[in-house]
Write a protein that holds these residues in place. Structure first.
Motif, PDB file in Angstrom:
ATOM      1  N   THR A  29      31.504 -14.670 -13.366  1.00  0.00           N
ATOM      2  CA  THR A  29      31.577 -14.581 -12.130  1.00  0.00           C
ATOM      3  C   THR A  29      32.615 -13.424 -11.808  1.00  0.00           C
ATOM      4  N   ASP A  30      33.684 -13.382 -12.601  1.00  0.00           N
ATOM      5  CA  ASP A  30      34.467 -12.328 -12.273  1.00  0.00           C
ATOM      6  C   ASP A  30      33.933 -10.768 -12.324  1.00  0.00           C
ATOM      7  N   LEU A  32      31.002 -10.124 -12.284  1.00  0.00           N
ATOM      8  CA  LEU A  32      29.807  -9.741 -11.577  1.00  0.00           C
ATOM      9  C   LEU A  32      30.286  -9.350 -10.280  1.00  0.00           C
ATOM     10  N   SER A  33      31.502  -9.881 -10.006  1.00  0.00           N
ATOM     11  CA  SER A  33      32.125  -9.243  -8.666  1.00  0.00           C
ATOM     12  C   SER A  33      32.928  -7.900  -8.776  1.00  0.00           C
ATOM     13  N   THR A  36      30.165  -5.366  -8.504  1.00  0.00           N
ATOM     14  CA  THR A  36      29.571  -5.150  -7.167  1.00  0.00           C
ATOM     15  C   THR A  36      30.503  -3.811  -6.737  1.00  0.00           C
ATOM     16  N   GLN A  37      31.484  -3.463  -7.329  1.00  0.00           N
ATOM     17  CA  GLN A  37      32.254  -2.412  -6.719  1.00  0.00           C
ATOM     18  C   GLN A  37      31.746  -1.099  -6.975  1.00  0.00           C
ATOM     19  N   PHE A  39      27.971  -1.132  -8.431  1.00  0.00           N
ATOM     20  CA  PHE A  39      26.476  -1.222  -8.848  1.00  0.00           C
ATOM     21  C   PHE A  39      26.314  -0.167  -9.990  1.00  0.00           C
ATOM     22  N   ASN A  44      21.659   2.686  -6.683  1.00  0.00           N
ATOM     23  CA  ASN A  44      22.507   2.784  -5.505  1.00  0.00           C
ATOM     24  C   ASN A  44      24.008   2.821  -6.153  1.00  0.00           C
ATOM     25  N   VAL A  46      27.605   3.565  -6.862  1.00  0.00           N
ATOM     26  CA  VAL A  46      28.829   4.103  -6.188  1.00  0.00           C
ATOM     27  C   VAL A  46      29.662   5.050  -7.252  1.00  0.00           C
ATOM     28  N   PRO A  47      29.531   6.410  -6.842  1.00  0.00           N
ATOM     29  CA  PRO A  47      30.297   7.363  -7.728  1.00  0.00           C
ATOM     30  C   PRO A  47      31.772   6.961  -7.794  1.00  0.00           C
ATOM     31  N   PRO A  49      34.618   9.385  -8.205  1.00  0.00           N
ATOM     32  CA  PRO A  49      34.946  10.582  -8.429  1.00  0.00           C
ATOM     33  C   PRO A  49      36.229  10.968  -9.838  1.00  0.00           C
TER      34      PRO A  49
END
Lengths: 713, 266, 410
Positions: A29-30, A32-33, A36-37, A39, A44, A46-47, A49
């Motif tokens: 669960t952790d 997975l969360s 989501t920061q 993906f 999609n 998220v880079p 930098p």
């Protein structure tokens, strides 16, 4: 051991229950969360930098004529933020929208990445060697056939080293057709030349003015060096100076002005001379000008006969008492200044208007005075030996005017222009009558674009030669636009070139070399950097250390102003366009700091600041006064057809009190067909709806407004 | 000085502001704000700093326009009880008593948007879309501000990372205090008109404090009568102050039912 | 075919007809599931929500179903704690409806948040000052209670009940149900209240903000009260609808009338409190924020004073008066009318407290924002309705939900 169904199910249930009791589900669960920061591994994603060593590189921005100093923050070799350079004489830390978004131009997808050659239905990538040998071959063919003067070059770069290299290239090749995209400075310099005998660009000491009378100049909408203008405006607020904006539209400049004088578009010169009438009539003018000026009596006579307040009020729509008051306030203010050049000042103005404004400044005793005007001689730091040999002799004949190109080319069977070079300019978008020009350019057998971006002109070229973007190159940036003292700034590479581009100067030197003979001999430099350093000679060290050089020339006195030139111009000035039933409205373009109408396309960040009353999805809005809207049954937000003698376009209506009745306004900088889908196919290019209008005195294209009609769609 | 907290605040001179939009772009470039192909729907367009266009509502030619830049107001409410902070169920936004800045932690946020409902200034923005940078454009992303993922709320943080960097530098130089110019937001720095002043409202030497004269007994209400805040009556106690010499602009800063002000404007 | 599963001694429609109905409703459900997946996979850009309008149609639906599901806790409270014994005939169904409402609410919340995979942060990183945290905790706990209340009913299913363990488990759970009813009532009180608090604490939004009683804004109490008042009406309404569809009388009149009478008085007192609250807000709270009442109901295309009248008079006072009069609630048509009006009234209240809050401009230079939901939002909002219909259909067919059914339909 035999596993029956029952024991298997029990085992499975046991494993499931046991796993559920371990930290595994919690961990998953952790995880997975955490996933989501970013993906990660998804389209999609998220880079993140990459971090690295922070450094700051200083340079000069050359995206507009403003020439601000910039500090670019870098992480390792990536440029991540552009800021205004503290202490730089032009902008002292301030910076505009375009300058801030410059990295989007550097890293954006609209960069041309390698040399391209037009082929059926698109471009093919070619090598630099192939491009240069093919182009030089075709140029040599022209030259052999005695058609050297049929080569033309258009540039926005102007009088800096790269611009002068292009000019030199044409000269040694034997063509006079080196064309700079004209701007208001050209009109002012022309007027100054006629009235003062010395061609120099008038510069305005806005910071110290007590009363600024602007004839439609978008002083806060990108005029001159925009950041300097904002800073001057803030000083006016602090020291109580007055800003008067003469303009039909409530532009940002008009909104910040102390007095907004809506005037009929195209009658600015009339109003200026109307003010001059009152000043001279009441004897409020500087007596020295009358004493030393030439043909002052003829000027007085002209003012008396044609520019009495009553007549001026009828023509301009400005009430008589207001004219009287404006004139008195201007003349009585301790340090007044008058200025012209509509919008961002990228268009020439009528000679009469430019002369009238110079005359007003002269009447107010504003020449060479704090808070007034001075004429600066063109900076003169490029001294190259005259090219030797046959080539030098051939460069004669009359220069082409760029707005005449279509009629010239379409006029004869044999186009007078056989080859066209375009460097750091996008005439197919920025010039009036852009579609006609595009049609003409299409007939030119060889069109070469030296550009960093895939703009409209590059897209129409036979060869696109990618040049370094402004943050990748050395450049002497000549800053005259609206600066009180001209300056040469040094643009230097902030990052390594990202693609297979070359410096425009290098391209010209290489091309000259490929052509051989005397052309090659006129370009003795190893490369552009070498050329620049040799050109600057002993000034290089100061330029390099300081980032700029002040290039103040000698003062040009205004005492001997020749008013005869103005009187002649007034005679030549065509009468204003009368009322016309078919075209009941006047369409005027407007410039804004949030949309860039020049050869640099508006980057995504800046486009994001554009209001939804200017652009909505793909539709551009035309500003319409409520009275006009009611008369022509136009509703706010609704689509409409905008028609001018030059073309027709679908737009939307924005009903606003910020514009005079019967005048409608549309922004410049939209309607791109090239660039990428962040900018392309949005709105309408207003330059396609306005045809060129030649000034009878200077010959420059001075179109600003155009007759139009607006009907519901 | 060092043992009492800082309270960063901003003063925007609406007479100097020309509405050029540099503050908006400076903010986007500084904070890795994403952009889409079509940003003309302003209701889903992320602009931490947004410049509003106010008009006096009078017909031509008496029409006037005033531009009003609106960052996050960094409301203090009463003792840090800002409208948004108290409602966030997951402490993804918090009031930092050492700086007075309302923080935002996108990786903590799970996107309930309650804070957006709470904010009367519309300073909070939701990532309705996946942030997608066109090819090559990722190179311009700053590592000092993490790009946000879709489904979370983001907002102006007074460029808090700049504060952290300035504090780190001060720490290495064995200083406890920052100079006024050491920590400035990107918009303040960029504003070509110099219309924005930024500083510590608890430091009487800072320009912003001298001009505003925040009244700590009344939630930082400005003592200078020429200075005002947006929606003063709601008690949000923002730390972004404005000044304008135009009466009609000052009137549009707040609702005033008692005087019938703005009753018919909406 | 499925007769072995159907409770003994009752009649059910033929299986093919049942399946046909299930398929029809199932299609709607799938449409909703598709929309839900779109929201999860593509994100909330599938909705017409925006930065001005962060709460939308389904959040209203969420609040509305929770309010309407209030019948479960309030009936349980009356049955087990107050001792209204006749309500034992409707308590099962009230629990089923409550279960549907609360599971739907949780589902909607899971779709509504931008980062569903992080939804548990609300528990893990809980901010105790947030009304939403209180909502999440109480809602989840109460859903657990409802599940516990629902389980014995499932265990009484004819075949399951044959398993000795299940039989005893179900029986024993029934025995201690009063404890859960009490817990449920307590939890419900808080989460209904905190839902009211969600809007009431928004002091930056003068249309929503209400002054505090103790530590809670007045809406905290109004929400609890109104849910207790109108929830039973929804239970009655759904019962009447189920009776109409099955063409059978399922619950005896005494249970219905008792519930209706209590509901009537609750609504009446609620409306009085609501009126006092509204008047205080209009005369004191809003003007302190610089607003007049008229600003909230003018200069826009939708929200007018009509919505206030619809909520308070049509959806409040009228059903209250019908239900407290014996004549009114004994008249089947009037009873249903009153139940419908009460449900509409409370739904309008929830709409106003969520959506009108977003629409009203606060900054003087802002404008009204009206919003039209996207089809994805509509589909996901209808999804729980379809799910509820299916669950009731299955529960009615296979579970002994209505203890009086046999006796009323000999």
């Amino acid at each position: 051991m035999k596993i029956d169904r029952r024991s298997f199910l029990s085992l499975a249930a046991g494993v499931a229950a046991g796993t559920a009791l371990t930290p595994l589900p919690l961990k998953l669960t952790d995880d997975l969360s955490i996933w989501t920061q970013t993906f990660r591994y998804m389209p999609n994603e998220v880079p993140v930098p990459p971090d690295g060593a922070v450094s700051v590189a200083t340079s000069v921005c050359s995206l507009c004529p403003g020439g601000c100093g910039i500090s670019v923050r870098k992480i390792d070799n990536r440029a991540v933020k552009i800021e205004g350079r503290q202490g730089y004489p032009v902008n002292n830390g301030g910076i505009c929208t375009l300058g801030l978004a410059g990295l989007q131009l550097l890293y954006g997808p609209w960069r041309v990445q390698e040399p391209l050659k037009k082929k059926e239905g698109g471009f093919e990538k070619i090598s630099w060697d192939q491009a240069l040998s093919e182009i030089s071959g075709r140029l040599n063919d022209l030259r052999r056939n005695g058609k050297s003067p049929s080569v033309a070059a258009i540039t926005g770069a102007g009088q800096n080293t790269t611009g002068r290299l292009l000019q030199r290239f044409l000269t040694v090749f034997g063509s006079p057709h080196f064309i700079r995209i004209p701007a208001v400075d050209d009109s002012l310099a022309f007027a100054a030349g006629r009235m003062l005998g010395t061609a120099g660009v008038p510069a305005f000491d806005f910071e110290n003015s007590s009363y600024v009378l602007s004839f439609g100049s978008g002083l806060l909408d990108g005029w001159g060096s925009p950041v300097r203008m904002f800073q001057a405006h803030s000083r006016w607020k602090e020291n109580g100076a007055t800003l008067v904006q003469v303009e039909a539209r409530l532009s940002n400049t008009a909104a910040k002005a102390d007095v907004w004088v809506p005037v009929k578009p195209g009658t600015e010169a009339t109003l200026a001379l109307g003010l001059a009438h009152v000043i001279v009539r009441d004897g409020l003018h500087d007596p020295a000008i009358e004493a030393a000026g030439k043909a002052f009596d003829a000027f007085r006579e002209l003012l008396k006969s044609r520019y009495a307040p009553g007549a001026v009020a009828r023509q301009t729509g400005v009430e008589e008492p207001k004219i009287e008051k404006l004139a008195r306030d201007f003349a009585r203010s301790p340090r007044p200044v008058a200025v012209c050049g509509k919008g961002a000042g990228q268009d020439p103005v009528e000679s009469l208007e430019a002369m009238a404004v110079l005359a007003l400044n002269a009447l107010a005793g504003g020449f060479n005075r704090s808070g007034g005007v001075r004429i600066n001689a063109a900076p003169d730091y490029i001294h190259w030996p005259e090219p030797e040999g046959s080539a030098a002799q051939k460069s004669n004949g009359t220069r082409l005017d760029v707005h005449r190109l279509p009629e010239l080319i379409n006029g004869g069977a044999q186009p007078p222009v056989q080859a066209l070079f375009v460097m750091e300019a996008n005439p197919l978008f920025t010039l009036h009558g852009a579609p006609a020009l595009a049609g003409a350019v299409d007939k030119i057998p060889l069109v070469v674009s030296l550009s960093s971006y895939m703009d409209e002109t590059a897209a129409a070229a036979d060869y696109v030669l990618p040049v370094h973007a402004y943050l990748e190159r050395y450049e002497d940036v000549l800053i005259t636009a609206g600066l009180k003292e001209p300056l040469v700034g040094l643009s230097r590479p902030v990052v390594k070139p990202k693609f297979g581009s070359r410096h425009a100067g290098d391209v010209l030197i290489d091309l000259a070399r490929a052509m051989g003979d005397d052309v090659a001999a006129a370009f003795p430099w190893e490369n552009f950097e070498d050329c620049l350093k040799q050109t600057m000679a002993d000034k290089w060290d100061v330029l390099s250390d300081q980032g700029y050089l002040a290039e103040t020339g000698p003062e040009i006195p205004a005492g001997g102003m020749n008013f005869a030139a103005l009187v002649e111009s007034a005679e030549l000035q065509p009468p204003g366009q009368g009322e016309n039933g078919a075209w009941p409205l006047t369409l005027i373009p407007y410039d804004s700091m949030r949309l860039w109408g020049g050869h640099i396309g508006t980057p995504p960040f800046v486009l994001k600041t554009v209001a939804d009353t200017v652009l909505k999805q793909a539709d551009v809005f035309v500003e319409v006064n409520p009275v006009t809207a009611e008369r022509y049954h136009l509703a706010d937000g609704r689509p409409a057809f905008l028609e001018t003698p030059a073309g027709k376009a679908r737009v939307r209506v924005h009903v606003t009190d910020g514009i005079a009745p019967d005048v409608i306004a549309m922004p410049r900088g939209l309607g791109h067909a090239a660039y990428d889908d962040y900018l392309a196919e949005k709105g309408v290019n207003i330059n396609a709806l306005i045809g060129p209008v030649e000034d009878p005195v200077s010959g420059l294209d001075v179109a600003w407004g155009v007759k139009a009609k607006l009907t519901t769609a | 000085m060092s043992n009492h907290g800082k309270k960063y605040g901003m003063l925007i001179d609406l007479d100097k502001c020309t509405g050029c939009g540099s503050c908006m772009v400076a903010c986007m470039a500084e904070n890795n704000v994403p952009f889409k192909k079509d940003e003309s729907n302003k209701l889903v367009s992320i602009t931490w700093m947004r410049v509003y266009r106010l008009t006096n509502g009078k017909p031509f030619p008496d029409t006037e326009i005033c531009y009003l830049p609106r960052p996050c107001m960094q409301c203090e409410g009463e003792h840090g009880h800002s409208p948004c902070v108290s409602v966030c169920p997951a402490v993804a936004t918090d009031y930092d008593f050492s700086t007075g800045i309302v923080s935002q932690i996108p990786t903590r946020c799970f996107g309930c948007r309650y804070c957006m409902a709470a904010c009367p200034y519309h300073a909070r923005y939701f990532n309705w879309y996946d942030p997608i940078w066109p090819k090559g454009m990722k190179e311009s992303l700053s590592p000092h501000v993490s790009p946000r993922m879709r489904g979370v709320v983001e907002k102006c943080t007074f460029c808090f990372h700049r504060y952290q960097q300035a504090m780190e530098k001060a720490y290495y130089e064995s200083r406890e205090e920052l100079e006024e110019n050491e920590y400035q937001t990107a918009c303040t720095q960029a504003c070509p008109a110099g219309a924005i002043i930024f500083g510590d409202l608890n430091n009487p030497d800072h320009t912003v404090t001298r001009v505003v004269g925040p009244d700590d007994a009344h939630g930082g209400r400005p003592k200078n009568p020429a200075v005002f805040r947006l929606l003063e009556r709601l008690g949000t106690n923002p730390k972004v102050y404005y000044t304008s010499t135009r009466e009609w602009v000052r009137r549009q800063a707040d609702n005033d039912a008692a005087r019938g002000e703005n009753a018919g404007r909406h | 075919m499925d007769s072995a599963l159907i409770p003994e001694g009752v009649k059910r429609c033929p299986l093919p007809l049942f399946i046909l109905g299930v398929l029809a409703v199932g299609a709607v459900l799938l449409w909703g599931v598709y929309a839900m997946l779109l929201c999860w996979i593509k994100g909330l850009n599938q909705t017409n929500m925006n930065d001005y309008y962060g709460f939308a149609l389904w959040i209203w639906a969420d609040l509305a179903v929770i309010a309407l599901g209030g019948g479960a806790f309030f009936t349980g409270l009356l049955r087990y704690l107050v001792g209204k014994d006749e309500l034992k005939n409707i308590i099962n169904f009230a629990v089923v409806i409550g279960f549907i409402c609360y599971s739907s609410a949780l589902l909607i919340l899971a779709i509504d948040i931008g980062q569903p995979l992080r939804g548990w942060f609300i528990f893990w990183h809980a901010n105790v000052h947030s009304m939403l945290t209180e909502v999440a905790f109480c809602l989840s706990c109460y859903f657990a209670v409802l599940t516990i209340e629902f389980v014995p009913l499932v265990l009484e299913q004819r075949q399951l009940n044959k398993v000795t363990f299940f039989h005893h488990l179900g029986h024993n759970m029934h025995e201690i149900m009063a404890v859960f009813a009490a817990t449920g009532a307590f939890l419900s009180f808080f989460h209904q209240g905190s839902l009211g608090g969600v809007a009431g604490v928004l002091y930056g939004r003068p249309f929503a903000f209400r002054e505090s009683l103790l530590v809670w804004p007045s809406t905290f109490f109004l929400f609890t009260w109104s849910a207790a008042a109108c929830g039973p009406c929804f239970t009655i309404l759904v019962t009447k609808i189920t009776e109409a569809i099955t063409r059978k009388k399922l619950v005896g009149d005494p249970a219905i009338h008792t519930l209706a009478k209590i509901s009537g008085w609750m609504i009446l007192t609620y409306i009085m409190a609501k009126t006092i609250d509204t008047v205080y807000w209009a005369l004191v709270t809003a003007p302190e924020g610089g607003f007049t009442l008229g600003q909230f109901y003018s200069h826009n295309a939708f929200y007018g004073y009509w919505i206030l009248i619809a909520e308070v008079i049509v959806g409040g006072l009228i059903p209250a008066l019908i239900l407290i009069s014996e004549k009114g609630r004994n008249n089947p048509r009037m009873l249903v009318l009153a139940a419908v009006l009460a449900c509409v009234g409370i739904s309008i209240n929830r709409w106003v407290m969520v959506l009108q809050v977003m629409a009203v401009p606060v900054m003087p230079f802002d404008t009204w924002q009206l919003y039209i939901p996207s089809w994805q939002e509509v589909a996901t909002t209808i999804l729980p309705v379809a799910y509820g219909v299916l669950l009731i259909a299955f529960a009615h067919r296979y579970l002994p939900v209505f203890p009086q059914e046999k006796e009323l339909n000999p």
